[in-house]
Enzyme design. Structure first.
Site, short mmCIF file in Angstrom:
data_model
loop_
_atom_site.label_atom_id
_atom_site.label_comp_id
_atom_site.label_asym_id
_atom_site.label_seq_id
_atom_site.Cartn_x
_atom_site.Cartn_y
_atom_site.Cartn_z
N THR A 1 -3.28 -8.77 14.28
CA THR A 1 -2.22 -8.11 13.50
C THR A 1 -2.63 -6.69 13.10
OG1 THR A 1 -3.09 -9.27 11.55
CG2 THR A 1 -1.14 -10.20 12.62
N MET B 1 3.48 -20.36 -7.18
CA MET B 1 2.68 -21.58 -7.00
C MET B 1 3.60 -22.65 -6.41
SD MET B 1 -0.06 -23.28 -7.19
CE MET B 1 -0.28 -25.02 -6.83
N ARG C 1 0.80 -1.23 0.00
CA ARG C 1 0.00 0.00 0.00
C ARG C 1 0.83 1.27 0.00
NH1 ARG C 1 -2.63 -3.40 3.57
NH2 ARG C 1 -4.08 -4.65 2.35
N ASP D 1 -14.08 -11.84 11.72
CA ASP D 1 -13.08 -11.11 10.93
C ASP D 1 -13.47 -9.64 10.80
OD1 ASP D 1 -10.76 -10.68 9.51
OD2 ASP D 1 -11.56 -11.35 7.60
#
Length: 703
Positions: free
Chosen positions: A255, A665, A138, A320
């Site tokens: 967090t 991956m 960000r 959440d």
């Protein structure tokens, strides 16, 4: 009479600040004085929220509601990744700095777009398995002649702002645990503040301060207590009474992965704290306690990390409902009294106004429909309804809002001239179902809720109803009256942050790929421009040589597109990521837009129902967080239903042997057996054939 003013006092600026930015595009040092006076500096955007108050309001008005129709592209830069772009650029004395995917940093001449330098911290792509929400960043912080960035692998890096060279690097997290950093740092009096993410994977949250010159750690504030038998911190011992069981063995969560704000007058740093780990409070804390400091705003002294106050937006969090969302500082006149406030619209659906000196609850009201609480008591404590405690009751419960929140990380903006806060909202429910087979496991999120049972139903009528009930909206909110003044509906529920300006404009990008300007007072659309990809980042404004610019990072990604593909169906995804910069009468053009339509050509669906069901269970546990719920991608990572024959032929080489590990991956050979990998393949083939059948029916209907 109501009055709203900026949080920072109006002070005369140094002559250097009033002068036009350097045409040679060489940034001067960023000092405490410059940051304290940033609200009055019309040329620059020197910190994440423009100034310490995080208002994201630009006093520039060359571009305004009367001439916004003249906006055009002035310059742009293409990036070589299609992952999400969430950064807020910085502009310092004619130089624009920004971050792309995988923590790459770029410096541009803010007037011409010429790239001055770039920096790649070489983040190992295998770290992607530890990321809940895309390989995003960000943004940066600036101090002196340095820039600061937190990396996906938990490093804090200082970069020379003139050359792009690495000055120092410090590891802020345990690299053996699933920590990550996606948020932008803040710098206060020569101290770099940074938090981290990873609650979904079972870590203990904290935020820290580092010396801006040396990288030495100065202090650390834990947001949840550790083992009480080993705790020496009196504060941690005290808040451990709000927990139960052996939460520390599960991490606890909390967090501090995004928002911070600072008041230089009160000398208080405000930090937003995230969700519990696991979500399920019955597992995490025996279904008991408020679990401080989960889902709280915490105020500390930036010099020492000393605790001052907290307010918990969601006691006993288990949905959440993070409080990591953007916080704004402002001075409001409430009931005839001038109040120094902090404002936040966290995930839980309420817009909060608190006294930022004491943490006192002033008022709050819901900005989307909510059903998890019935109201607030006299102290501002939410009254949770019993049925919302799904973990304790053991019964499924459909929460409103769901885990993606009524508003997520996308920044808000506050216009002191209109008195309104502008932010993207979403109405999006989620079925919370206790996970009867919960166990801690690597390479999957550890939530304590059954993501398999909560998957999107495939019944066409139910799916259509879910989509119809899922909405996005741009809202203009009056924080004094606690009500929506105007709103604009959005077809996609995942949209960009906002910028408001003295030109009576609000700028926002959206999931359909449009960048728009709205009248700040009425919501009337004043300008629209097709960016060729979904936008989730927030715009900025700056000026060079008396010319105003609007800049935004355009790149589709983040939590919703990764996980809920069916709900991103109206998005413009998977196209070229760019930094876009606009001005009045800008004349640049983008390359021609070409819609990408991959063919569906799956192998035959030959697996039995039991194998497909087993494959779905494994897919939802290990694959859905990246490739999308029920194997439907939102356009960030490949939709496996459209995989090539070669991919299906080499399925186990990819999934078990790690053939694509350098692309992010990683191998799942340590958690899955070859036959389980084949079951996942069978499920994906089954879903691909279902999609092919639906496409054929649609084509026949069109005829």
């Amino acid at each position: 009479m109501r009055r709203l003013t900026s949080v920072l006092p109006t002070l005369p600026l140094l002559a250097a600040l009033a002068a036009a930015p350097l045409s040679s595009a060489v940034a001067a040092a960023v000092t405490a004085e410059r940051l304290n006076q940033a609200a009055e500096d019309t040329s620059n955007w020197m910190s994440h929220g423009r100034d310490y108050s995080e208002q994201r309001f630009s006093p520039l008005d060359q571009i305004n509601s009367e001439n916004a129709y003249r906006l055009g592209l002035d310059w742009y830069h293409e990036f070589d990744s299609k992952r999400g772009l969430e950064a807020t650029p910085l502009v310092i004395d004619g130089v624009l700095y920004t971050t792309g995917t995988w923590n790459r940093v770029y410096a541009f001449d803010a007037e011409t777009g010429k790239e001055l330098w770039s920096f790649d911290p070489q983040v190992n792509r295998e770290i992607g398995i530890k990321l809940c929400c895309d390989a995003v960043n960000r943004g940066l912080a600036a101090w002196g002649d340095k820039l600061y960035m937190g990396t996906l692998d938990g490093r804090l890096i200082a970069i020379d702002s003139k050359t792009g060279e690495d000055v120092w690097t410090v590891q802020t997290t345990d690299p053996d645990k699933a920590y990550s950093i996606t948020g932008a740092p803040r710098v206060i009096k020569g101290k770099v503040m940074i938090g981290n993410g990873g609650a979904e994977f079972g870590v203990r949250g904290y935020f820290s301060a580092y010396d801006a010159e040396t990288g030495d750690q100065l202090w650390r504030f834990y947001t949840v207590p550790g083992n009480p038998a080993e705790e020496t911190d009196p504060l941690m011992k005290e808040i451990s009474s709000t927990w139960s069981g052996e939460w520390w063995k599960l991490g606890g969560g909390g967090t501090a992965w995004d928002s911070m704000a600072y008041d230089p007058e009160l000398d208080l740093l405000y930090v937003g704290v995230g969700n519990g780990s696991p979500w399920n409070r019955e597992i995490r804390s025996n279904g008991e306690g408020d679990n401080l400091f989960l889902s709280s705003i915490v105020a500390v002294r930036p010099d020492t990390g000393e605790y001052v106050w907290h307010y918990q937006t969601t006691p006993g969090e288990e949905w959440d409902y993070t409080a990591t969302q953007h916080m704004i500082l402002a001075d409001l006149e409430l009931d005839g009294e001038a109040r120094k406030v902090i404002m936040q619209a966290p995930k839980n659906g309420n817009f909060y106004v608190l006294d930022r000196e004491t943490g006192e609850f002033i008022n709050a009201d819901n900005y989307v429909d909510i059903n998890w609480m019935s109201g607030f008591d006299e102290n501002g404590r939410p009254q949770v309804v019993p049925e919302a405690r799904y973990a304790t009751s053991g019964k499924p419960w459909v929460g409103s809002p769901g885990f993606l929140g009524g508003h997520s990380w996308q920044p808000m903006s506050f216009n002191p001239e209109t008195g309104l806060v502008y932010f993207p909202t979403r109405q999006m429910n989620f079925p919370y179902i206790p996970d009867a087979n919960f166990e801690i496991g690597d390479k999957k999120v550890n939530l304590g809720t059954d993501m398999h049972a909560a998957a999107m139903p495939q019944d066409p009528a139910i799916k259509a109803a879910v989509k119809a009930a899922t909405k996005g909206r741009l809202v203009a909110w009056d924080p004094i009256q606690q009500k929506e003044v105007w709103g604009v509906d959005k077809p996609v529920p995942w949209n960009g942050g906002t910028l408001s300006t003295s030109g009576d404009l609000v700028f926002q990008g959206d999931g359909q790929g449009y960048f728009k300007a709205f009248d700040a007072r009425t919501g009337e659309e004043k300008w629209s421009w097709f960016a060729q990809t979904g936008i989730v980042a927030a715009p900025i404004s700056y000026s060079v040589d008396d010319r105003q610019y609007i800049a935004v990072m355009a790149g589709w990604g983040g939590a919703l597109p990764l996980l809920t593909g069916d709900l991103s169906a109206e998005s413009t995804a998977g196209q070229t990521n760019r930094l876009l910069v606009f001005s009045l009468d800008g004349e640049q053009k983008l390359p021609e837009f070409k819609q990408i339509n991959k063919p569906l050509n799956p192998p035959a669906d030959t697996a039995d129902a039991e194998t497909v069901a087993q494959g779905k269970l494994i897919y939802q546990n290990y694959c859905a967080s990246c490739h999308g719920d029920t194997a439907v991608s939102g356009g960030v990572l490949p939709d496996l239903r459209y995989a090539s024959g070669w991919t299906f032929d080499n399925w186990n080489s990819i999934l078990i042997d790690g053939l694509y590990k350098n692309k992010g991956m990683v191998s799942f050979g340590d958690v899955l057996k070859p036959e389980q990998a084949q079951a996942v393949k069978s499920y994906v083939i089954h879903r691909a054939n279902q999609a092919l059948d639906e496409l054929k029916k649609q084509e026949e209907g069109d005829k």
